[in-house]
Design a protein around this motif. Structure first.
Motif, PDB file in Angstrom:
ATOM      1  N   GLU A  40     -10.259 -16.598   4.837  1.00 15.89           N
ATOM      2  CA  GLU A  40      -9.446 -15.481   5.305  1.00 15.89           C
ATOM      3  C   GLU A  40      -8.183 -16.009   5.982  1.00 15.89           C
ATOM      4  OE1 GLU A  40     -11.822 -12.904   7.704  1.00 15.89           O
ATOM      5  OE2 GLU A  40     -12.922 -12.118   5.974  1.00 15.89           O
TER       6      GLU A  40
ATOM      7  N   GLY B 286      -4.180 -12.575   3.485  1.00 20.40           N
ATOM      8  CA  GLY B 286      -5.234 -12.132   2.592  1.00 20.40           C
ATOM      9  C   GLY B 286      -6.388 -13.105   2.548  1.00 20.40           C
ATOM     10  N   SER B 287      -7.386 -12.791   1.749  1.00 19.34           N
ATOM     11  CA  SER B 287      -8.561 -13.652   1.674  1.00 19.34           C
ATOM     12  C   SER B 287      -8.816 -14.110   0.246  1.00 19.34           C
ATOM     13  CB  SER B 287      -9.791 -12.909   2.213  1.00 19.34           C
ATOM     14  OG  SER B 287     -10.111 -11.800   1.396  1.00 19.34           O
TER      15      SER B 287
ATOM     16  N   SER C 138      -4.126  -8.796   2.611  1.00 20.18           N
ATOM     17  CA  SER C 138      -4.392  -8.052   3.838  1.00 20.18           C
ATOM     18  C   SER C 138      -3.525  -6.804   3.881  1.00 20.18           C
ATOM     19  CB  SER C 138      -4.100  -8.920   5.059  1.00 20.18           C
ATOM     20  OG  SER C 138      -2.713  -9.202   5.154  1.00 20.18           O
ATOM     21  N   LYS C 139      -3.941  -5.812   4.649  1.00 23.71           N
ATOM     22  CA  LYS C 139      -3.194  -4.560   4.763  1.00 23.71           C
ATOM     23  C   LYS C 139      -1.793  -4.826   5.306  1.00 23.71           C
ATOM     24  CE  LYS C 139      -3.375   0.031   6.877  1.00 23.71           C
ATOM     25  NZ  LYS C 139      -4.164   0.954   7.754  1.00 23.71           N
TER      26      LYS C 139
END
Length: 210
Positions: free
Chosen positions: A78, A82-83, A115-116
């Motif tokens: 992570e 993002g992951s 990621s958001k």
């Protein structure tokens, strides 16, 4: 109405879903003007930060090597953007979980979930969008006049390559190759191809005297 000259350029491609008359619904995709390789990306990062290009290359290399090792062990990595995680798939079709063995599973790539925050900050709609290519997909391939003109323009030196023909025709790689290959067939082919280095070259055949 004046043509829009700013904004993110995009092109239209036919999608897999069709309407009642058999026409594919279109989707938009960006026209990539420049691809940042690792060296160019490190240079950009160095300009935007106090780190040097060499430092950025080092950090990126360390991240890559560490992430690869963790992914090989089946972990999820992570990050702020993002992951990453390994993707798996089953060989064959299975309905009974009790019969699935380790040998039935195989590695199928890497999954990336942004990621958001990364998605929101990467929003490229600030300046709007403009249509860069009016042709849809490879539809121009079925326009004989357009293909003849593209062929004429790229064989001025007596030959062409797939990539050169792509530029003049607007076709994608496989469609450009398929079109050029088709001109090498028949009793009186217009082109003949030869492997030069790592690329195929397509030469204009000499006109027949008969």
């Amino acid at each position: 109405m004046p043509r829009k000259t700013d904004g993110i350029p995009f092109e239209l491609q036919p999608g897999p879903i069709k309407d009642d008359e058999g026409n594919p619904f279109l989707y938009a995709k960006p026209v990539v003007k420049y691809k940042y390789d690792l060296d160019a990306f490190a240079s950009y990062c160095a300009k935007e930060n106090t780190r040097t290009k060499g430092e950025m290359l080092y950090y990126l290399s360390v991240f890559k090597d560490a992430a690869i090792q963790l992914l090989k062990e089946g972990n999820r990595v992570e990050t702020p953007f993002g992951s990453f995680a390994p993707k798996l798939k089953l060989r064959g079709r299975h309905t009974d979980a009790d019969k699935v063995k380790g040998r039935d599973v195989e590695y199928s790539g890497v999954e990336f979930i942004p990621s958001k925050e990364f998605v929101e900050k990467a929003n490229c709609s600030r300046h709007g969008f403009r249509l860069e290519k009016k042709s849809v997909g490879n539809r121009q391939m079925y326009d004989p006049k357009a293909m003849e003109e593209a062929l004429r323009r790229c064989t001025g030196r007596g030959f062409t390559t797939i990539k050169a023909f792509m530029v003049f025709s607007g076709l994608k790689y496989q469609s450009a190759k398929r079109y050029l290959d088709s001109l090498c067939l028949g009793e009186k082919p217009r082109l003949y191809r030869s492997k030069e280095g790592g690329s195929w070259c397509y030469f204009v055949t000499a006109p027949s005297n008969g």
